[in-house]
Design a protein around this motif. Sequence first.
Motif, PDB file in Angstrom:
ATOM      1  N   GLN A  21       0.823  -1.199   0.000  1.00 21.89           N
ATOM      2  CA  GLN A  21       0.000   0.000   0.000  1.00 21.89           C
ATOM      3  C   GLN A  21       0.857   1.248   0.000  1.00 21.89           C
ATOM      4  OE1 GLN A  21      -2.452  -0.513   3.513  1.00 21.89           O
ATOM      5  NE2 GLN A  21      -1.244   0.982   4.621  1.00 21.89           N
ATOM      6  N   TYR A  22       0.274   2.304  -0.516  1.00 25.80           N
ATOM      7  CA  TYR A  22       0.930   3.589  -0.600  1.00 25.80           C
ATOM      8  C   TYR A  22      -0.060   4.645  -0.138  1.00 25.80           C
ATOM      9  CZ  TYR A  22       2.832   7.848  -2.661  1.00 25.80           C
ATOM     10  OH  TYR A  22       3.299   9.122  -2.842  1.00 25.80           O
ATOM     11  N   SER A  23       0.331   5.446   0.856  1.00 26.40           N
ATOM     12  CA  SER A  23      -0.511   6.553   1.312  1.00 26.40           C
ATOM     13  C   SER A  23      -0.235   7.744   0.404  1.00 26.40           C
ATOM     14  CB  SER A  23      -0.222   6.904   2.768  1.00 26.40           C
ATOM     15  OG  SER A  23      -0.668   5.883   3.612  1.00 26.40           O
ATOM     16  N   ASP A  24      -1.198   8.052  -0.426  1.00 28.57           N
ATOM     17  CA  ASP A  24      -1.081   9.117  -1.413  1.00 28.57           C
ATOM     18  C   ASP A  24      -1.617  10.407  -0.808  1.00 28.57           C
ATOM     19  OD1 ASP A  24      -1.035  10.723  -3.642  1.00 28.57           O
ATOM     20  OD2 ASP A  24      -2.262   9.398  -4.897  1.00 28.57           O
ATOM     21  N   SER A  25      -0.698  11.264  -0.384  1.00 26.94           N
ATOM     22  CA  SER A  25      -1.106  12.516   0.256  1.00 26.94           C
ATOM     23  C   SER A  25      -1.024  13.707  -0.695  1.00 26.94           C
ATOM     24  CB  SER A  25      -0.239  12.780   1.489  1.00 26.94           C
ATOM     25  OG  SER A  25       1.121  12.879   1.106  1.00 26.94           O
ATOM     26  N   LYS A  26      -0.526  13.495  -1.891  1.00 27.95           N
ATOM     27  CA  LYS A  26      -0.392  14.589  -2.857  1.00 27.95           C
ATOM     28  C   LYS A  26      -1.499  14.519  -3.900  1.00 27.95           C
ATOM     29  CE  LYS A  26       4.558  14.927  -2.212  1.00 27.95           C
ATOM     30  NZ  LYS A  26       5.886  14.820  -2.822  1.00 27.95           N
ATOM     31  N   THR A  27      -2.739  14.385  -3.427  1.00 30.37           N
ATOM     32  CA  THR A  27      -3.885  14.271  -4.326  1.00 30.37           C
ATOM     33  C   THR A  27      -4.406  15.649  -4.701  1.00 30.37           C
ATOM     34  OG1 THR A  27      -5.465  14.175  -2.504  1.00 30.37           O
ATOM     35  CG2 THR A  27      -4.561  12.072  -3.279  1.00 30.37           C
ATOM     36  N   GLN A  28      -5.069  15.730  -5.830  1.00 29.85           N
ATOM     37  CA  GLN A  28      -5.661  16.988  -6.255  1.00 29.85           C
ATOM     38  C   GLN A  28      -6.810  17.414  -5.354  1.00 29.85           C
ATOM     39  OE1 GLN A  28      -5.213  15.891 -10.772  1.00 29.85           O
ATOM     40  NE2 GLN A  28      -5.953  17.962 -10.568  1.00 29.85           N
ATOM     41  N   SER A  29      -7.464  16.443  -4.714  1.00 35.51           N
ATOM     42  CA  SER A  29      -8.583  16.774  -3.825  1.00 35.51           C
ATOM     43  C   SER A  29      -8.094  17.261  -2.465  1.00 35.51           C
ATOM     44  CB  SER A  29      -9.473  15.544  -3.624  1.00 35.51           C
ATOM     45  OG  SER A  29      -8.777  14.571  -2.858  1.00 35.51           O
ATOM     46  N   GLY A  30      -6.829  16.961  -2.133  1.00 36.63           N
ATOM     47  CA  GLY A  30      -6.280  17.346  -0.839  1.00 36.63           C
ATOM     48  C   GLY A  30      -6.473  16.299   0.243  1.00 36.63           C
ATOM     49  N   SER A  31      -7.240  15.247  -0.042  1.00 30.51           N
ATOM     50  CA  SER A  31      -7.478  14.175   0.929  1.00 30.51           C
ATOM     51  C   SER A  31      -6.501  13.032   0.690  1.00 30.51           C
ATOM     52  CB  SER A  31      -8.901  13.631   0.797  1.00 30.51           C
ATOM     53  OG  SER A  31      -9.835  14.634   1.087  1.00 30.51           O
ATOM     54  N   THR A  32      -5.902  12.530   1.769  1.00 31.32           N
ATOM     55  CA  THR A  32      -5.007  11.388   1.656  1.00 31.32           C
ATOM     56  C   THR A  32      -5.826  10.131   1.407  1.00 31.32           C
ATOM     57  OG1 THR A  32      -3.374  12.398   3.098  1.00 31.32           O
ATOM     58  CG2 THR A  32      -3.243  10.011   2.842  1.00 31.32           C
ATOM     59  N   ILE A  33      -5.386   9.350   0.434  1.00 25.91           N
ATOM     60  CA  ILE A  33      -6.022   8.072   0.151  1.00 25.91           C
ATOM     61  C   ILE A  33      -4.960   6.979   0.191  1.00 25.91           C
ATOM     62  CG2 ILE A  33      -7.967   8.962  -1.188  1.00 25.91           C
ATOM     63  CD1 ILE A  33      -6.383   8.302  -3.734  1.00 25.91           C
ATOM     64  N   VAL A  34      -5.391   5.764   0.448  1.00 21.73           N
ATOM     65  CA  VAL A  34      -4.484   4.620   0.459  1.00 21.73           C
ATOM     66  C   VAL A  34      -4.725   3.826  -0.815  1.00 21.73           C
ATOM     67  CG1 VAL A  34      -3.839   2.496   1.662  1.00 21.73           C
ATOM     68  CG2 VAL A  34      -4.447   4.546   2.974  1.00 21.73           C
ATOM     69  N   ARG A  35      -3.669   3.661  -1.577  1.00 22.80           N
ATOM     70  CA  ARG A  35      -3.720   2.895  -2.819  1.00 22.80           C
ATOM     71  C   ARG A  35      -3.082   1.538  -2.541  1.00 22.80           C
ATOM     72  NH1 ARG A  35      -4.635   6.156  -7.421  1.00 22.80           N
ATOM     73  NH2 ARG A  35      -4.627   8.386  -6.968  1.00 22.80           N
ATOM     74  N   GLN A  36      -3.860   0.466  -2.681  1.00 23.88           N
ATOM     75  CA  GLN A  36      -3.343  -0.880  -2.444  1.00 23.88           C
ATOM     76  C   GLN A  36      -3.080  -1.569  -3.777  1.00 23.88           C
ATOM     77  OE1 GLN A  36      -6.511  -2.055   0.463  1.00 23.88           O
ATOM     78  NE2 GLN A  36      -4.697  -2.684   1.627  1.00 23.88           N
ATOM     79  N   PHE A  37      -2.057  -2.424  -3.796  1.00 21.49           N
ATOM     80  CA  PHE A  37      -1.639  -3.096  -5.012  1.00 21.49           C
ATOM     81  C   PHE A  37      -1.072  -4.459  -4.659  1.00 21.49           C
ATOM     82  CE2 PHE A  37       1.541  -0.272  -3.331  1.00 21.49           C
ATOM     83  CZ  PHE A  37       2.663  -1.081  -3.214  1.00 21.49           C
ATOM     84  N   CYS A  38      -1.043  -5.353  -5.635  1.00 23.49           N
ATOM     85  CA  CYS A  38      -0.466  -6.678  -5.439  1.00 23.49           C
ATOM     86  C   CYS A  38       1.049  -6.563  -5.574  1.00 23.49           C
ATOM     87  CB  CYS A  38      -1.017  -7.661  -6.472  1.00 23.49           C
ATOM     88  SG  CYS A  38      -0.252  -9.300  -6.361  1.00 23.49           S
ATOM     89  N   ASN A  39       1.768  -6.995  -4.560  1.00 21.98           N
ATOM     90  CA  ASN A  39       3.231  -6.958  -4.588  1.00 21.98           C
ATOM     91  C   ASN A  39       3.818  -7.984  -5.555  1.00 21.98           C
ATOM     92  OD1 ASN A  39       4.025  -4.871  -2.821  1.00 21.98           O
ATOM     93  ND2 ASN A  39       3.517  -6.146  -1.065  1.00 21.98           N
ATOM     94  N   THR A  40       3.038  -8.965  -5.975  1.00 19.27           N
ATOM     95  CA  THR A  40       3.539 -10.002  -6.881  1.00 19.27           C
ATOM     96  C   THR A  40       3.417  -9.571  -8.344  1.00 19.27           C
ATOM     97  OG1 THR A  40       2.957 -11.722  -5.288  1.00 19.27           O
ATOM     98  CG2 THR A  40       3.332 -12.425  -7.558  1.00 19.27           C
ATOM     99  N   CYS A  41       2.199  -9.207  -8.781  1.00 20.46           N
ATOM    100  CA  CYS A  41       1.983  -8.883 -10.198  1.00 20.46           C
ATOM    101  C   CYS A  41       1.875  -7.387 -10.463  1.00 20.46           C
ATOM    102  CB  CYS A  41       0.751  -9.607 -10.728  1.00 20.46           C
ATOM    103  SG  CYS A  41      -0.809  -9.055 -10.011  1.00 20.46           S
ATOM    104  N   GLY A  42       1.725  -6.577  -9.419  1.00 24.98           N
ATOM    105  CA  GLY A  42       1.658  -5.131  -9.583  1.00 24.98           C
ATOM    106  C   GLY A  42       0.279  -4.560  -9.852  1.00 24.98           C
ATOM    107  N   SER A  43      -0.741  -5.393  -9.905  1.00 27.62           N
ATOM    108  CA  SER A  43      -2.092  -4.890 -10.181  1.00 27.62           C
ATOM    109  C   SER A  43      -2.541  -3.889  -9.120  1.00 27.62           C
ATOM    110  CB  SER A  43      -3.111  -6.034 -10.189  1.00 27.62           C
ATOM    111  OG  SER A  43      -2.897  -6.911 -11.260  1.00 27.62           O
TER     112      SER A  43
END
Length: 139
Positions: free
Chosen positions: A64-86
């Motif tokens: 997961q990556y905590s994305d705090s540099k969003t255009q909306s100004g709200s931090t979101i968590v982006r989750q992804f598969c560490n194996t295939c990258g999806s």
Amino acid sequence: MSATQTRTGSCLCEANKFTVKGDPMLFVVCHCTNCKRQTGTAFMSNALFKEENIDFTSSQNLGQYSDSKTQSGSTIVRQFCNTCGSSMFIRPDQGKKLTGVWAIPVGLIDGSDTWTPTKEVFVEKKCSFVKELAINSPQ
């Protein structure tokens, strides 16, 4: 489709599997810079579901990556598969007031090809070659 129909979904390598119940609350096409960077393409298409309508049947090696540099100004968590990258899920940051709604890239959900986008966001960032969606066309 009935509100109780269940659809399956998974990442590319199928290490992470889930089900969603019913149709999405919203089907959003996002043109923001961060979504374009996450997908590596012109936009991201996300189906929004209430958290209680998502069940994990197999969850292995999610990053997961905590994305705090969003255009909306709200931090979101982006989750992804560490194996295939999806890209797997986008959800509100745990430190913020939770809305209980998660976004799932529609390409992960089996049978989502019958859905039509209901909203387009950050259209000012849209790539010039992306055509207007039917939802934005005059009737």
